[in-house]
Design an enzyme around this catalytic site. Structure first.
Site, mmCIF file in Angstrom:
data_model
loop_
_atom_site.group_PDB
_atom_site.id
_atom_site.type_symbol
_atom_site.label_atom_id
_atom_site.label_comp_id
_atom_site.label_asym_id
_atom_site.label_seq_id
_atom_site.Cartn_x
_atom_site.Cartn_y
_atom_site.Cartn_z
ATOM 1 N N LYS A 202 -0.994 -9.390 2.959
ATOM 2 C CA LYS A 202 -0.236 -8.897 4.126
ATOM 3 C C LYS A 202 -1.113 -7.925 4.893
ATOM 4 O O LYS A 202 -1.843 -7.136 4.276
ATOM 5 C CB LYS A 202 1.065 -8.211 3.682
ATOM 6 N N ASP B 221 -0.979 -6.179 -0.242
ATOM 7 C CA ASP B 221 -1.296 -5.555 1.048
ATOM 8 C C ASP B 221 -2.798 -5.366 1.208
ATOM 9 O O ASP B 221 -3.476 -4.940 0.263
ATOM 10 C CB ASP B 221 -0.650 -4.157 1.117
ATOM 11 N N GLU C 19 9.535 -3.855 10.239
ATOM 12 C CA GLU C 19 9.920 -2.567 9.649
ATOM 13 C C GLU C 19 10.459 -1.623 10.720
ATOM 14 O O GLU C 19 9.805 -1.398 11.759
ATOM 15 C CB GLU C 19 8.699 -1.932 8.951
ATOM 16 N N ASP D 280 0.838 -1.205 0.000
ATOM 17 C CA ASP D 280 0.000 0.000 0.000
ATOM 18 C C ASP D 280 0.875 1.257 0.000
ATOM 19 O O ASP D 280 0.359 2.374 -0.066
ATOM 20 C CB ASP D 280 -1.029 -0.019 1.136
ATOM 21 N N SER D 281 2.204 1.062 0.016
ATOM 22 C CA SER D 281 3.127 2.173 -0.233
ATOM 23 C C SER D 281 2.886 2.768 -1.621
ATOM 24 O O SER D 281 3.400 3.836 -1.941
ATOM 25 C CB SER D 281 4.581 1.712 -0.124
ATOM 26 N N GLU E 62 -1.183 -5.432 8.745
ATOM 27 C CA GLU E 62 -0.348 -4.846 9.801
ATOM 28 C C GLU E 62 -0.959 -5.098 11.180
ATOM 29 O O GLU E 62 -2.186 -5.041 11.332
ATOM 30 C CB GLU E 62 -0.220 -3.329 9.579
HETATM 31 O O1 KIV Z 1 3.592 -1.088 1.630
HETATM 32 C C1 KIV Z 1 4.787 -1.439 1.652
HETATM 33 O O2 KIV Z 1 5.562 -1.163 0.730
HETATM 34 C C2 KIV Z 1 5.260 -2.207 2.797
HETATM 35 C C3 KIV Z 1 6.729 -2.444 2.878
HETATM 36 C C4 KIV Z 1 7.391 -1.210 3.343
HETATM 37 C C5 KIV Z 1 7.050 -3.601 3.729
HETATM 38 O O3 KIV Z 1 4.493 -2.586 3.632
#
Ligand code: KIV
Length: 278
Positions: free
Chosen positions: A116, A86, A185, A47-48, A118
């Protein structure tokens, strides 16, 4: 050489053999093809993308639709590389039922191989339910960007004794809940190493030192393509941002000078046909 699809089993085997796991973020088909050809074990459609693709200040506004659109363009390029997508902010926090539904959408519509999310003990019911539905889960602890407001900024986590103990407990909890890997992280390297040694599942570090079982970087960070800010942990393996800017400037120059397109970039037409048009 035949390269087999990287799966959850590959991750477990690599940890058992002490082989390092390489991951990168990716958000589009063309870049995913390059990453697969380079041999990365897994791609995270992170989600970056809110920061590096959409220009947002954080990841909070990223939607399920964003993750599905970018995710499936990456998945189309990946034959050997595992694709993890994510779960965006508020797609899994509200209820276990919503979490399973949304994880399912990332698999069905985004063509993910895993998702993924969090958080630690607080999201273990979600991890249990998603994995029970046959969907592999990567957990994420330490600096969890979706909690940036609660954490008071993007800062290193787990530095005090209490915070470090909480991180260790959360790491054991997400493993117990069924996560097959754990992203760590921005935590001190010795703490990441300790957690890595305590866990059976592999840890994937970003800003967590060399003691993790694998590493991940945001690909724009490692190619020098993102200039808004550069985290301390982001090594530039190339300066493609400058290369690209030079190429764009050369194009502008040639268009203005009339030297592009040249004859070899141009389609011709039969002269007789052409004459009839005047
Ligand atoms: O969204 C992302 O890119 C991440 C990485 C920084 C692990 O969660």
């Amino acid at each position: 050489m035949i390269i087999l699809k990287n799966t959850v089993a590959t991750f477990a085997q690599m940890k058992a053999r002490g082989e390092k796991i390489s991951m990168l973020t990716c958000y589009d088909y063309s870049t995913a093809k390059l990453q697969e050809a380079a041999g990365v074990n897994a791609i995270l459609v992170g989600d970056s993308l809110g920061n590096v693709m959409l220009g947002l200040p954080d990841t909070l506004s990223v939607t399920m639709e964003d993750m599905i659109t970018y995710g499936r363009s990456v998945a189309r390029a990946c034959h050997n590389t595992m694709v993890v997508i994510d779960m965006p902010f508020m797609s899994y926090q509200v209820s276990v039922e919503q979490a399973v539904m949304n994880a399912g959408r990332l698999m069905k519509e985004g063509r993910a191989n895993a998702v993924k999310l969090e958080g630690g003990a607080a999201v273990c019911p979600q991890i249990k339910a998603i994995t029970s539905a046959g969907i592999p889960v990567v957990a994420h602890l330490g600096l969890t960007p979706q909690a940036v407001n609660a954490l008071g900024g993007n800062r290193v986590q787990g530095k005090s004794e209490a915070a470090a103990k909480r991180l260790i407990e959360d790491a054991l909890a997400v493993q117990e809940a069924g996560a097959f890997a754990l992203t760590l992280e921005c935590i001190p390297a010795p703490l990441a190493k300790l957690i890595t040694n305590k866990l059976d599942i592999p840890t994937i570090g970003i800003g967590a030192g060399a003691g993790c079982d694998g590493q991940i970087l945001v690909y724009q960070d490692m190619l020098g393509l993102f200039s808004d800010y550069t985290p301390k942990f982001a090594k530039h393996f190339a300066e493609l941002g400058q290369e690209m800017q030079n190429a764009f400037a050369a194009y502008v120059h040639e268009v203005q000078a009339g030297t592009f397109p040249a004859a070899e970039h141009t389609f011709n037409m039969n002269e007789d046909v052409m004459n009839k048009l005047y």
